[in-house]
Every structure is written in structure tokens, then in C-alpha cells.
Design a protein around this motif. Structure first.
Motif, PDB file in Angstrom:
ATOM      1  N   ALA A 121       0.852  -1.185   0.000  1.00  0.00           N
ATOM      2  CA  ALA A 121       0.000   0.000   0.000  1.00  0.00           C
ATOM      3  C   ALA A 121       0.888   1.236   0.000  1.00  0.00           C
ATOM      4  O   ALA A 121       1.913   1.271   0.693  1.00  0.00           O
ATOM      5  N   LEU A 122       0.513   2.231  -0.786  1.00  0.00           N
ATOM      6  CA  LEU A 122       1.246   3.488  -0.837  1.00  0.00           C
ATOM      7  C   LEU A 122       0.443   4.564  -0.117  1.00  0.00           C
ATOM      8  O   LEU A 122      -0.700   4.836  -0.479  1.00  0.00           O
ATOM      9  N   LEU A 123       1.046   5.144   0.911  1.00  0.00           N
ATOM     10  CA  LEU A 123       0.437   6.250   1.629  1.00  0.00           C
ATOM     11  C   LEU A 123       1.148   7.515   1.168  1.00  0.00           C
ATOM     12  O   LEU A 123       2.361   7.650   1.351  1.00  0.00           O
ATOM     13  N   PHE A 124       0.438   8.417   0.554  1.00  0.00           N
ATOM     14  CA  PHE A 124       1.092   9.595  -0.007  1.00  0.00           C
ATOM     15  C   PHE A 124       0.374  10.863   0.436  1.00  0.00           C
ATOM     16  O   PHE A 124      -0.835  10.886   0.646  1.00  0.00           O
ATOM     17  N   ARG A 125       1.166  11.921   0.573  1.00  0.00           N
ATOM     18  CA  ARG A 125       0.621  13.206   1.023  1.00  0.00           C
ATOM     19  C   ARG A 125       1.483  14.336   0.475  1.00  0.00           C
ATOM     20  O   ARG A 125       2.509  14.667   1.010  1.00  0.00           O
ATOM     21  N   TYR A 126       1.044  14.881  -0.641  1.00  0.00           N
ATOM     22  CA  TYR A 126       1.691  16.045  -1.254  1.00  0.00           C
ATOM     23  C   TYR A 126       3.207  15.883  -1.374  1.00  0.00           C
ATOM     24  O   TYR A 126       3.984  16.665  -0.829  1.00  0.00           O
ATOM     25  N   GLY A 127       3.598  14.853  -2.104  1.00  0.00           N
ATOM     26  CA  GLY A 127       5.013  14.638  -2.380  1.00  0.00           C
ATOM     27  C   GLY A 127       5.703  13.687  -1.430  1.00  0.00           C
ATOM     28  O   GLY A 127       6.778  13.164  -1.731  1.00  0.00           O
ATOM     29  N   SER A 128       5.115  13.442  -0.269  1.00  0.00           N
ATOM     30  CA  SER A 128       5.690  12.505   0.701  1.00  0.00           C
ATOM     31  C   SER A 128       4.996  11.157   0.552  1.00  0.00           C
ATOM     32  O   SER A 128       3.778  11.057   0.725  1.00  0.00           O
ATOM     33  N   THR A 129       5.749  10.130   0.202  1.00  0.00           N
ATOM     34  CA  THR A 129       5.181   8.803  -0.060  1.00  0.00           C
ATOM     35  C   THR A 129       5.831   7.756   0.834  1.00  0.00           C
ATOM     36  O   THR A 129       7.053   7.730   0.979  1.00  0.00           O
ATOM     37  N   HIS A 130       5.007   6.901   1.418  1.00  0.00           N
ATOM     38  CA  HIS A 130       5.501   5.815   2.263  1.00  0.00           C
ATOM     39  C   HIS A 130       4.839   4.519   1.809  1.00  0.00           C
ATOM     40  O   HIS A 130       3.623   4.465   1.620  1.00  0.00           O
ATOM     41  N   SER A 131       5.636   3.492   1.638  1.00  0.00           N
ATOM     42  CA  SER A 131       5.109   2.191   1.234  1.00  0.00           C
ATOM     43  C   SER A 131       5.019   1.275   2.449  1.00  0.00           C
ATOM     44  O   SER A 131       5.901   1.287   3.314  1.00  0.00           O
ATOM     45  N   VAL A 132       3.941   0.517   2.505  1.00  0.00           N
ATOM     46  CA  VAL A 132       3.713  -0.413   3.613  1.00  0.00           C
ATOM     47  C   VAL A 132       3.406  -1.784   3.035  1.00  0.00           C
ATOM     48  O   VAL A 132       2.414  -1.953   2.320  1.00  0.00           O
ATOM     49  N   ASN A 133       4.256  -2.746   3.339  1.00  0.00           N
ATOM     50  CA  ASN A 133       4.020  -4.113   2.896  1.00  0.00           C
ATOM     51  C   ASN A 133       2.829  -4.690   3.658  1.00  0.00           C
ATOM     52  O   ASN A 133       2.700  -4.481   4.864  1.00  0.00           O
ATOM     53  N   TYR A 134       1.970  -5.395   2.946  1.00  0.00           N
ATOM     54  CA  TYR A 134       0.757  -5.933   3.582  1.00  0.00           C
ATOM     55  C   TYR A 134       1.078  -6.843   4.764  1.00  0.00           C
ATOM     56  O   TYR A 134       0.367  -6.842   5.771  1.00  0.00           O
ATOM     57  N   SER A 135       2.153  -7.611   4.647  1.00  0.00           N
ATOM     58  CA  SER A 135       2.500  -8.524   5.729  1.00  0.00           C
ATOM     59  C   SER A 135       2.935  -7.780   6.992  1.00  0.00           C
ATOM     60  O   SER A 135       2.820  -8.303   8.098  1.00  0.00           O
ATOM     61  N   LEU A 136       3.428  -6.550   6.826  1.00  0.00           N
ATOM     62  CA  LEU A 136       3.890  -5.773   7.972  1.00  0.00           C
ATOM     63  C   LEU A 136       2.757  -5.476   8.945  1.00  0.00           C
ATOM     64  O   LEU A 136       2.978  -5.410  10.160  1.00  0.00           O
ATOM     65  N   VAL A 137       1.550  -5.305   8.411  1.00  0.00           N
ATOM     66  CA  VAL A 137       0.393  -5.006   9.266  1.00  0.00           C
ATOM     67  C   VAL A 137      -0.568  -6.189   9.329  1.00  0.00           C
ATOM     68  O   VAL A 137      -1.733  -6.044   9.701  1.00  0.00           O
ATOM     69  N   GLY A 138      -0.093  -7.370   8.956  1.00  0.00           N
ATOM     70  CA  GLY A 138      -0.885  -8.587   9.093  1.00  0.00           C
ATOM     71  C   GLY A 138      -2.062  -8.694   8.155  1.00  0.00           C
ATOM     72  O   GLY A 138      -3.136  -9.189   8.541  1.00  0.00           O
ATOM     73  N   LEU A 139      -1.900  -8.256   6.899  1.00  0.00           N
ATOM     74  CA  LEU A 139      -3.013  -8.281   5.936  1.00  0.00           C
ATOM     75  C   LEU A 139      -2.707  -9.193   4.747  1.00  0.00           C
ATOM     76  O   LEU A 139      -3.113  -8.913   3.623  1.00  0.00           O
ATOM     77  N   GLN A 140      -1.976 -10.291   4.990  1.00  0.00           N
ATOM     78  CA  GLN A 140      -1.667 -11.187   3.881  1.00  0.00           C
ATOM     79  C   GLN A 140      -2.921 -11.829   3.305  1.00  0.00           C
ATOM     80  O   GLN A 140      -3.028 -12.034   2.097  1.00  0.00           O
ATOM     81  N   GLU A 141      -3.881 -12.166   4.181  1.00  0.00           N
ATOM     82  CA  GLU A 141      -5.105 -12.843   3.755  1.00  0.00           C
ATOM     83  C   GLU A 141      -6.298 -12.095   4.346  1.00  0.00           C
ATOM     84  O   GLU A 141      -6.612 -12.241   5.531  1.00  0.00           O
ATOM     85  N   VAL A 142      -6.971 -11.285   3.536  1.00  0.00           N
ATOM     86  CA  VAL A 142      -8.107 -10.523   4.045  1.00  0.00           C
ATOM     87  C   VAL A 142      -8.966 -10.042   2.868  1.00  0.00           C
ATOM     88  O   VAL A 142      -8.458  -9.756   1.785  1.00  0.00           O
ATOM     89  N   SER A 143     -10.272  -9.979   3.071  1.00  0.00           N
ATOM     90  CA  SER A 143     -11.185  -9.435   2.069  1.00  0.00           C
ATOM     91  C   SER A 143     -11.520  -8.003   2.427  1.00  0.00           C
ATOM     92  O   SER A 143     -11.165  -7.516   3.503  1.00  0.00           O
ATOM     93  N   ASP A 144     -12.233  -7.305   1.534  1.00  0.00           N
ATOM     94  CA  ASP A 144     -12.571  -5.911   1.810  1.00  0.00           C
ATOM     95  C   ASP A 144     -13.494  -5.781   3.024  1.00  0.00           C
ATOM     96  O   ASP A 144     -13.379  -4.839   3.806  1.00  0.00           O
ATOM     97  N   THR A 145     -14.397  -6.749   3.186  1.00  0.00           N
ATOM     98  CA  THR A 145     -15.296  -6.691   4.345  1.00  0.00           C
ATOM     99  C   THR A 145     -14.541  -6.995   5.650  1.00  0.00           C
ATOM    100  O   THR A 145     -14.795  -6.382   6.682  1.00  0.00           O
TER     101      THR A 145
END
Length: 256
Positions: A121-145
Motif C-alpha cells: 500500500a502506498l500512503l502519499f501526502r503532497y510529495g511525501s510517499t511511504h510504502s507499507v508491505n501488507y505482511s507488515l500489518v498482518g493483511l496477507q489474507e483478508v477481504s474488503d469486508t
């Protein structure tokens, strides 16, 4: 002169910078630690604001009618043929980009938000961008709901995550600062001329104090003004200029 007075005067007083060659190495190390910390403040504040706003944007997006998506084995699966961008949020945007088609220029036009790409996931804010790997926040297996239910856990984990990222950022910048001082001090030593009494330790101390204003100035400018082309090269040149302006005075000639 205490450490805070020395820090203040090292911002502009070339005599103080030249005199710093007599400072204990422990004080110089503490000085670098403080300089790097001050330089990192805008980055850390920007990081916190980006993460908090992105979580809010994600939470608002999940409440709207968006294409179905899921994360399987840490990879985004979405029923879209092209990047989906939701710009109807109260603030920022939410996007699904399973094929990583959105570019840096696209992010600049979108302003701020959160984008789910293929593996991060890319979190961006007016030129500042941070990437977050899904596994880092425990979202390897998850649906939108299911993700909507996980947001509470993510919010609770967020302060700990931000603390870790901030510490890693500070450690990385600190390592670069010490590496830069070491290299610049060696370069400065090559130009000591006939003054053989000037040792590498003196050059290291002077360089550590000469970098005070350039490092803080460029770090804050990089966040509030935008990316500076050739950042490290320009910073190194500026540090050398400050060093040259605060050159060690030559010893007085003895009168016969």
C-alpha cells in the motif's frame, strides 16, 4: 560555554566552528545526535500525518460502494481492468491499482490518499510517499469486508508501528551523517597544507560542527519545499563551504 550555547553558535559563528577542534569527541557525538534529531522532526511529523490521514481515508472508502477486492498471499486481487480511483472522499483519495499502473506523477496530481497496489500500500501526502508491505500489518489474507473489521486492530498497532519506523528513519539518517562526516573530514585533511599539526581528529570535529546548519536547513526545506535535486551532493558542497569559511587560523609567526 555549555552544549546548547555551542550548538546555537555553530549555526553561524565560524570561530566557534574552528574552535570545535578542541572539543571532546563525546560532545561532538552528542552534537551530531541532536542535529540529526532536529533534522528528522519534519520527516517524522509528515510520516505521522500521512499514516493517520490514510487510515481515515481507507475507513471512509470501505463505507462506500467500491469494487470488491481482497488480499491473497500478500497480493492484491481486485475486479478492475484499470486503476480505480475514488475522489469523492471528504479528504484525499482511495485507489486500487493491482497492476501498479499509477506513476509518481499521478500521485502528485492526486494530492494525498492511499493506494492499494499489487504487493504493498502506498500512503502519499503532497510529495511525501511511504510504502507499507501488507505482511507488515498482518493483511496477507483478508477481504474488503474483513479489512473493515481489522481497522480497529491496525489503529491500535499504529503508534507502535510509527515509533518503529521513526526510529529506523532516525538510525538511517544518523548512519548517513556519520558516514558523510567521516568522508568529508578525510577530504578536508587533504587540504591542510603544511600544517602537519592538524590531525584527522581535528578535521572530523570541525566537520561535525560545520554540518549543523546545512543538514537542518536542507532537511526542513526538503519536506516543506519539495525534493531538492542532487540533495546529498549539494549538501556535501555546502558543508565544505562552511568548513572553508571557518578554516583553522594559521599560527602566528614568532618574531625574532
Amino acid at each position: 560555554m555549555n552544549a546548547f550555547q555551542f550548538f546555537y553558535k555553530s549555526l553561524f559563528d565560524k570561530k566557534v566552528i574552528a574552535y570545535s577542534r578542541f572539543q571532546p569527541i563525546t560532545k561532538a557525538l552528542l552534537h551530531v545526535l541532536m542535529v540529526v534529531f532536529i533534522a528528522c522532526i519534519p520527516f517524522i511529523v509528515s510520516l505521522i500525518m500521512t499514516y493517520v490521514s490514510s487510515i481515515n481515508q481507507l475507513e471512509e472508502s470501505l463505507e462506500n460502494d467500491i469494487p470488491a477486492f481482497s488480499l491473497r498471499d500478500g497480493e492484491l486481487q481486485a475486479e478492475v481492468d484499470e486503476p480505480y480511483v475514488n475522489e469523492s472522499l471528504s479528504e484525499g483519495v482511495f485507489a486500487l491499482d493491482p497492476n501498479n499502473e499509477l506513476t509518481t506523477q499521478d500521485l502528485e496530481q492526486l494530492g494525498e490518499g492511499i493506494i492499494f497496489q499489487q504487493n504493498e500500500a502506498l500512503l502519499f501526502r503532497y510529495g511525501s510517499t511511504h510504502s507499507v508491505n501488507y505482511s507488515l500489518v498482518g493483511l496477507q489474507e483478508v477481504s474488503d469486508t474483513e479489512l473493515n473489521e481489522r481497522l480497529t486492530d491496525i489503529k491500535g498497532f499504529l503508534p507502535f508501528l510509527l515509533a518503529i519506523i521513526s526510529l529506523l528513519m532516525y538510525s538511517g539518517v544518523l548512519w548517513l551523517a556519520f558516514l558523510g562526516i567521516t568522508i568529508l573530514a578525510f577530504v578536508a585533511l587533504l587540504f591542510r597544507g603544511t600544517r602537519k599539526n592538524i590531525q584527522y581528529r581535528h578535521m572530523w570535529l570541525i566537520t561535525a560542527y560545520a554540518m549543523t546548519l546545512p543538514v537542518i536547513l536542507f532537511a526542513w526545506a526538503d519536506v516543506f519545499i519539495g525534493g531538492i535535486p542532487g540533495y546529498f551532493l549539494v549538501l556535501a558542497v555546502l558543508c565544505m563551504i562552511v568548513y572553508a569559511l571557518s578554516a583553522i587560523p594559521k599560527p602566528k609567526q614568532k618574531t625574532k
